[in-house]
Design an enzyme around this catalytic site. Structure first.
Site, PDB file in Angstrom:
ATOM      1  N   GLU A 211      39.339 -65.435 153.465  1.00 43.46           N
ATOM      2  CA  GLU A 211      39.418 -66.298 154.647  1.00 43.46           C
ATOM      3  C   GLU A 211      38.107 -67.028 154.935  1.00 43.46           C
ATOM      4  O   GLU A 211      38.132 -68.201 155.293  1.00 43.46           O
ATOM      5  CB  GLU A 211      39.864 -65.482 155.870  1.00 43.46           C
ATOM      6  CG  GLU A 211      41.290 -64.975 155.708  1.00 43.46           C
ATOM      7  CD  GLU A 211      41.795 -64.194 156.906  1.00 43.46           C
ATOM      8  OE1 GLU A 211      41.441 -64.508 158.051  1.00 43.46           O
ATOM      9  OE2 GLU A 211      42.567 -63.235 156.696  1.00 43.46           O
ATOM     10  N   HIS A 227      44.997 -45.406 135.682  1.00 39.61           N
ATOM     11  CA  HIS A 227      46.345 -45.183 135.150  1.00 39.61           C
ATOM     12  C   HIS A 227      47.086 -46.477 134.866  1.00 39.61           C
ATOM     13  O   HIS A 227      48.268 -46.430 134.538  1.00 39.61           O
ATOM     14  CB  HIS A 227      47.126 -44.282 136.109  1.00 39.61           C
ATOM     15  CG  HIS A 227      46.471 -42.942 136.254  1.00 39.61           C
ATOM     16  ND1 HIS A 227      46.699 -41.891 135.389  1.00 39.61           N
ATOM     17  CD2 HIS A 227      45.528 -42.507 137.123  1.00 39.61           C
ATOM     18  CE1 HIS A 227      45.949 -40.864 135.740  1.00 39.61           C
ATOM     19  NE2 HIS A 227      45.218 -41.214 136.799  1.00 39.61           N
ATOM     20  N   LYS A 318      51.910 -70.495 159.556  1.00 38.51           N
ATOM     21  CA  LYS A 318      52.350 -70.099 160.898  1.00 38.51           C
ATOM     22  C   LYS A 318      53.218 -71.175 161.533  1.00 38.51           C
ATOM     23  O   LYS A 318      54.187 -70.866 162.226  1.00 38.51           O
ATOM     24  CB  LYS A 318      51.163 -69.746 161.785  1.00 38.51           C
ATOM     25  CG  LYS A 318      50.544 -68.414 161.388  1.00 38.51           C
ATOM     26  CD  LYS A 318      49.529 -67.907 162.375  1.00 38.51           C
ATOM     27  CE  LYS A 318      49.062 -66.522 161.968  1.00 38.51           C
ATOM     28  NZ  LYS A 318      48.045 -65.948 162.828  1.00 38.51           N
TER      29      LYS A 318
HETATM   30  C1  F6R Z   1      41.953 -63.379 160.558  1.00 37.47           C
HETATM   31  C2  F6R Z   1      43.075 -64.284 160.619  1.00 37.47           C
HETATM   32  C3  F6R Z   1      44.420 -63.843 160.129  1.00 37.47           C
HETATM   33  C4  F6R Z   1      45.204 -63.308 161.329  1.00 37.47           C
HETATM   34  C5  F6R Z   1      46.668 -63.137 160.967  1.00 37.47           C
HETATM   35  C6  F6R Z   1      47.481 -62.538 162.099  1.00 37.47           C
HETATM   36  O1  F6R Z   1      40.855 -63.930 161.223  1.00 37.47           O
HETATM   37  O2  F6R Z   1      42.942 -65.358 161.144  1.00 37.47           O
HETATM   38  O3  F6R Z   1      44.345 -62.900 159.099  1.00 37.47           O
HETATM   39  O4  F6R Z   1      44.654 -62.094 161.763  1.00 37.47           O
HETATM   40  O5  F6R Z   1      47.198 -64.381 160.618  1.00 37.47           O
HETATM   41  O6  F6R Z   1      47.228 -63.200 163.299  1.00 37.47           O
HETATM   42  P1  F6R Z   1      46.889 -62.350 164.604  1.00 37.47           P
HETATM   43  O7  F6R Z   1      45.695 -61.535 164.248  1.00 37.47           O
HETATM   44  O8  F6R Z   1      46.616 -63.346 165.660  1.00 37.47           O
HETATM   45  O9  F6R Z   1      48.107 -61.532 164.869  1.00 37.47           O
END
Ligand code: F6R
Length: 322
Positions: A211, A227, A318
């Site tokens: 990230e 293994h 997302k």
């Molecule tokens: C870490 C990041 C992602 C989020 C993941 C879940 O900084 O941005 O790995 O953690 O997409 O989102 P949240 O944490 O808001 O539930």
């Protein structure tokens, strides 16, 4: 972002000031921690810390599906920094249908809204951070909820000691991180290797390099490595790789396993960096590793002229997931 990681002792202190503010009444047959990415890793680390401490099993759900054993005797800890992660919200709704006792760890979003509507306890983490940066706050929050519910995985005193360790060592960790970033800045695939049960810390390192630095990383964990993966290194189709290996100096067997892995890579002429986890206790070792890999991955991004904070493709997923 460097400053955000160096601010971790303050984040731990803030979460410690709310220790005991959220508790849930058992008894429980199991603990399930649900979350994705930077929130989900909290569950993996809690499971690691609980391994030799708790008689109740801890499981981690990184999915919209919850296991069939989730029931009214389950403590379901729902961790989502934003509170808006699709999979975590679906898993939480499913756990509620099954009668589990749900606690939310979040900065807000739909998870907080759901918790308020259903009268569920919420441990609030501060707004305005990146989920991966708020790791020590969310972790301390979960440890506090468990301790106050009679399920101690780490005591308040242990977390306080770990926080003081971070305060003392932040400068040293930052310079180790610079040297690690230098090592990782290469066209060779980065492999992060460790021994069980430290896999969550290697996964955390991988995710931080993914990230923050925007690179692909492979995770290797001994003794399972011996293994299968070990044979893959005989004739890999990729050309070059280099290895960051770490071990717990208090685990002789684990150290021996890592030394064996390192020997295999070195006899093939690969470059290997070996680290021993430092810590006043297990929480201290977790925070040390997380801060070291966090800072190293930020430095690598900066060396590459990239913005460590940006995670465009996660945002694209997302918005597609809705
Ligand atoms: C870490 C990041 C992602 C989020 C993941 C879940 O900084 O941005 O790995 O953690 O997409 O989102 P949240 O944490 O808001 O539930």
């Amino acid at each position: 972002m460097r400053g955000d990681y160096l601010n971790w002792p303050r984040l731990v202190e803030d979460a410690l000031s709310k220790w005991g503010s959220v508790s849930v009444e058992g008894p429980f047959e199991n603990i399930v921690v649900s979350g994705m990415g930077g929130s989900g890793i909290v569950g993996d680390v809690v499971k690691l810390l609980a391994l030799e401490r708790l008689s109740v099993p801890v499981e981690v759900v990184k999915s919209h599906i919850v296991p069939s054993y989730v029931s009214a005797r389950t403590l379901f800890v729902s961790v989502s920094y934003s509170g808006n992660t699709h999979e975590t919200l679906l898993a939480t709704a499913r756990a509620l249908e099954k009668g589990a006792k749900v606690v939310a760890i979040t900065s807000g979003g739909l998870l907080e809204k759901l918790a308020t509507e259903k009268g569920l306890p919420v441990f609030k983490t501060p707004v305005g951070l990146l989920p991966r940066v708020s790791f020590p706050h969310m972790l301390t929050g979960v440890l506090g909820v468990l301790d106050s519910s009679g399920l101690t995985v780490a005591s308040r005193a242990e977390v306080e000691d770990a926080k003081r360790q971070l305060e003392r060592e932040a400068g040293e960790i930052a310079s180790e991180a610079s040297s690690l970033a230098e090592f990782a800045y290469s066209r060779e695939l980065l492999v992060v290797a460790t021994h069980s049960p430290l896999e969550p810390l290697a996964v955390r390192a991988k995710s931080e390099f993914n990230e923050n630095s925007k690179i692909v990383v492979k995770v290797d964990v001994a003794p399972e490595w011996m293994h299968n993966d070990i044979v893959g290194y005989e004739k890999p189709l990729f050309d070059e790789y280099r290895v960051v290996a770490f071990y717990d100096p208090d685990d002789q067997a684990g150290r021996g396993l890592v030394e064996f892995m390192v020997g295999e890579h070195e006899r093939r002429g690969r470059r290997v960096r070996v680290l021993a986890l430092r810590g006043v206790n297990k929480v201290g070792k977790v925070l040390y590793a997380a801060m070291l890999f966090g800072l190293a991955s930020v430095e690598l991004a900066l060396k590459r002229g990239l913005d460590p904070a940006a995670t465009e493709s996660i945002a694209r997923y997302k918005s597609a997931a809705g």
